[in-house]
Design a protein around this motif. Structure first.
Motif: not given
Length: 918
Positions: A163-166, A171-172, A398-402, A460-467
């Motif tokens: 779900t998080r990858r989707v 958004v990308l 809206g900054d928090d898609p989850e 920003a969300y991609l940065e979060k998931l990459s970490k």
């Protein structure tokens, strides 16, 4: 994060089923003195524990009620100021952070005994984080309990890695699409999704949830993010978009269409990600804010009924389908500012307008055009209107898609459980102002300094998931590159793209666009069937307690007319038209204020038992296996939302005669937005036909400025009728002013008997409803008969006629009476029943019968600057080659005078003048 116990009993906190037993030494908001015997002998320590627990329950309730004010819902922390509320301070309840409370099954923790500090941390995490909820205002205790319990569950529910990858992919892709258009079409206002990309996360999740339970989702939305959704999720060909951006029509060459701007584009697609198919329909959106909302509601109900899923009869509690959902997307400033939204909410629970609840997403830009909220509304939130109907509201950052996904899940679950409206307030921002060519720093320099200095939400969300090693930056870049490459390839093929004719399919497969030729449709009915329908239209059971006046003047009088086959009045002809269509399997939907009885107490299609109050609709029980049904939708005191609703019905079901009746003709002006943006131009803009019929009572009987005229001149001005060549049937809509019940009968039946659909404005009478001369014989409605666009004069010798009066509607009867009084046998009176299309060929054929006529007069009741004069004059003179004189009231600023004696004088003059003009 704290974990929930297996079963959360927050409802016990709220409704007081447990803590009302406790003694409350505070203000007594929830507590009551214990009822047990000898309670004053209860040990002091036990009383103190009970008091502490009771006060803590008050603190928990305060979090539920007020914590949204402290929630972190503003992504730029500029518009929404977080508050520090004393209601959330344990000291306000006599509690300290070290106090312990034993709250087994009640607190979200894996401990049964916790400190106040631990509990506060949990409550703040839930209620003051990136989501804030408002649900305490719900009147239903069951709903409050359910929301509290399920909100806790959905809030803490972990999202899967997939779900998080989707989320990241959606958004990308949205950002990549906006960037592509910004480079390739620099000067285009695209109203992109930058700053609100998590709207895509909401939509993706809702589509997936819906596909598990539903078959149809009816969606309406404004400009912002529309193209992102169309190309990113709804399979809209980007070639079609690019073709339009290059100035080429979005329709095939054979379509008679003007087209519309790209931000109004539509799509209808089968969405399938769970193995089940969900049909998603995105409605067209004219630029007038929020006007599409009632249209989406009407379409939703029509789809429900077309599926034959749900019970839509009278006196039923369930009137909607379980397989169809309405989704409305709004802008923040528009939602709070446009009155149609209150009208839509007021409709949401009314019989015959219910659709089982709408899910609302407010894309909260925190600015309206360039106006900040402080000047754009008088409420804390743009969603406060939702409390009008006791709908819960979920505010999310809206900054928090989850968190947006979690908000979607709770909203969907609530709507499915209670079939009520629910709101998600997505707090976001516009990165480039009102549109991409705007400079928002003119009026909001501080806000946009913050916005321009922050990273985008997708980055920003991609940065979060990459970490967390869920999605590397390289994988994210690959998503962007693939989408950009797909768009680039589509751009290369745009010029060679041939758009499909995706209109007039499915339920509309037998419908086509109207021809430029004029055709006559035999709308007559077998006389035996007419008599049968007429008799059944006033039938009721023996034990039904009918009103004695209705029994005499309506039931018995109708039966007599039918038996004699003559003197058929307006309401009887209407009942025969409705009933014969129902018998043939068509449906009829008539809505408006008190339409069941009719504004002028003439219809009585809905009978009310004078003892029980039960409702009986005779036309729905003519035969045991009757397929067609009539729906008499007595509406709220609204015009815009109700007419929009009926338009939504009309564009969905071509087998339904959809009618809206104004209480008085001029009341349509409250719905002018729907008329201008949908009714008159919908087919030309979107190839979306409508057979909606508007009935507008009209006539000058001394009722004053607001109850006389239906302002027919406005509708005639809006038509695309030609002044220099004969009209065909492909005008944008029809305007008719019938003079007999039979003519009215044929007009109604013609609306669904033809193989095309056009909106129809019927200028209906008031006084003629019971006028002794406004009658028809049954044989005027039998097989072989049809609507006559022009009716000649059979009361004069044609060779003696020197003057011809042209007239439309009720005024004809006044002129006939005056001619008899004057003995003016050299004057013929010709009725023009159809104003648009203007029947020039039929009129010429009739005029040619009067070889010696040399004076032609248009006679009307209305003032010179109103009525049909300005429409008729150029068409008659250009196409007939004859001069036309005017006879009517002098020009006025108001439709009519409000002084009785003045009206009477005018009424006498207006029937004398046409016989004296030279």
């Amino acid at each position: 994060m704290y974990k929930t116990v297996s079963t959360i009993r927050w409802k016990n906190l709220f409704d007081g089923k447990n803590f009302k037993r406790y003694y409350n030494s505070g203000t007594g908001v929830y507590g009551h003195r214990p009822k047990e015997r000898n309670h004053y002998q209860v040990p002091k320590e036990k009383l103190e524990t009970r008091a502490r627990n009771s006060n803590f329950f008050r603190l928990v309730t305060a979090f539920r009620e007020h914590a949204h004010k402290e929630a972190n819902i503003d992504p730029v922390s500029f518009v929404t100021k977080q508050e520090s509320l004393p209601e959330l301070n344990p000291e306000s309840y006599g509690l300290t952070l070290t106090d312990r409370v034993s709250l087994e099954n009640l607190i979200i923790t894996n401990k049964s005994d916790v400190t106040i500090a631990e509990a506060i941390e949990t409550l703040r995490n839930i209620y003051c984080g990136n989501i804030g909820v408002e649900f305490i205002h719900l009147e239903s205790e069951e709903e409050r309990e359910w929301f509290a319990e399920n909100y806790e569950k959905f809030y803490q529910e972990a999202l899967s890695e997939e779900t998080r990858r989707v989320i990241a992919k959606d958004v990308l892709k949205s950002q990549a699409f906006d960037n592509f258009l910004a480079v390739k079409f620099v000067t285009v206002k695209r109203y992109g999704g930058e700053g609100a990309e998590t709207m895509m996360s909401f939509l993706r999740e809702l589509f997936q949830l819906s596909s598990n339970e539903l078959e149809h989702l009816i969606l309406c939305m404004p400009h912002r993010g529309r193209l992102n959704l169309l190309t990113g999720m709804m399979n809209f060909p980007p070639e079609k978009l690019f073709r339009k951006l290059r100035g080429i029509s979005e329709f095939p060459n054979e379509a008679k269409a003007t087209g519309d701007v790209i931000s109004h584009f539509i799509s209808s697609v089968d969405f399938n990600t769970t193995g089940k198919s969900l049909h998603v329909s995105l409605l067209p959106n004219p630029s007038h804010l929020e006007a599409v909302n009632p249209v989406s509601m009407g379409k939703t109900r029509a789809v429900m009924q077309a599926m034959n899923d749900g019970d839509y009869s009278e006196n039923k509690t369930t009137r909607w389908s379980d397989k169809v959902l309405n989704l409305q997307i709004h802008g923040d400033a528009a939602y709070v500012g446009q009155g149609v939204n209150q009208e839509c909410l007021a409709l949401s629970g009314v019989p015959h307008f219910e659709i089982g609840g709408t899910i609302h997403l407010v894309v909260n830009n925190q600015v309206g055009f360039t106006t900040p909220p402080s000047r754009g509304r008088s409420t804390r939130y743009c969603t406060d209107l939702a409390k009008f109907i006791n709908a819960p509201i979920i505010h999310v950052n809206g900054d928090d898609p989850e968190m947006v996904v979690r908000a979607t899940r709770i909203a969907f679950a609530y709507q499915r459980k209670f079939r009520k409206d629910v709101f998600v307030d997505l707090n976001c921002f516009r990165r480039w102002g009102h549109n991409e060519l705007d400079d928002p720093t003119f009026t909001n320099p501080q806000l946009y300094k913050l916005i321009h200095n922050r990273p985008s939400i997708p980055d920003a969300y991609l940065e979060k998931l990459s970490k967390s090693n869920l999605l590397t930056k390289e994988e994210g870049q690959s998503i962007v590159d693939d989408h950009t490459s797909w768009l680039t390839n589509a751009l290369r093929q745009a010029d060679d793209y041939n758009p499909d004719a995706t209109y007039f399919t499915g339920w509309w497969s037998r419908i086509k666009q109207a021809d430029s030729a004029v055709t006559t449709w035999n709308t007559g009915v077998n006389s035996n069937l007419l008599q049968f329908v007429g008799n059944r239209s006033v039938q009721f059971e023996e034990n039904f307690n009918i009103h004695p006046h209705i029994l005499k003047t309506h039931v018995k009088a109708r039966l007599k007319r039918i038996e004699e086959e003559r003197q058929i009045d307006w309401s009887t002809a209407e009942a025969m038209a409705f009933g014969s269509l129902l018998y043939q399997g068509y449906n009829v939907r008539l809505s408006g204020q008190d339409v069941g009885r009719g504004t002028f107490s003439h219809r009585h299609a809905m009978l009310v038992d004078q003892v029980s109050g039960g409702i009986h609709i005779p036309l729905n029980s003519m035969v045991s296996d009757q397929k067609g049904k009539i729906e008499l939708a007595n509406s709220i005191l609204s015009e815009e939302a109700v007419l929009g609703f009926e338009y939504g019905v009309s564009i969905t079901s071509p087998s339904t005669l959809s009618i809206w009746e104004a209480q008085f003709g001029d009341f349509f002006n409250g719905a002018q937005i729907i008329i201008d943006t949908f009714l008159t131009s919908g087919e030309a803009k979107w190839m979306m036909s409508s057979g909606l019929t508007m009935m507008l009572p009209h006539g000058y009987e001394g009722a004053g400025p607001e109850h006389s005229s239906c302002r027919m001149e406005r509708f005639l001005q809006l038509t695309d009728s030609k002044e220099t060549k004969p009209d065909g049937e492909d005008v944008n809509f029809q305007v008719a002013n019938p003079t007999t019940p039979a003519q009215y009968f044929h007009l109604l039946r013609r609306q669904v008997m033809r193989d095309f659909r056009k909106p129809l404005i019927v200028i209906t009478p008031k006084v003629l409803l019971r006028h002794s001369s406004a009658i028809s014989d049954l044989n005027e409605m039998t097989l072989g008969t049809y609507f006559k666009t022009v009716i000649g004069d059979d009361r004069v010798q044609k060779e003696n006629v020197q003057r011809i009066l042209l007239v439309s509607g009720k005024h004809y009867y006044n002129l006939i009476q005056q001619r008899e009084l004057l003995g003016a046998n050299n004057v013929a009176i010709i009725r023009i029943e159809s104003l648009c299309p203007f029947p020039i060929m039929e009129l010429l054929e009739e005029i040619d019968k009067y070889k010696h006529a040399n004076t032609f007069v248009w006679s009307q009741e209305e003032p010179r600057n109103m009525g049909a004069w300005s429409f008729v004059k150029p068409r008659f003179e250009n196409l007939c080659g004859r001069r036309l004189h005017f006879s009517g009231r002098d020009s006025l600023p108001a439709p009519a005078v409000g002084v009785g004696r003045v009206h009477q004088r005018e009424a006498e003059e207006v029937i004398k003048k046409p016989f004296a003009i030279k």
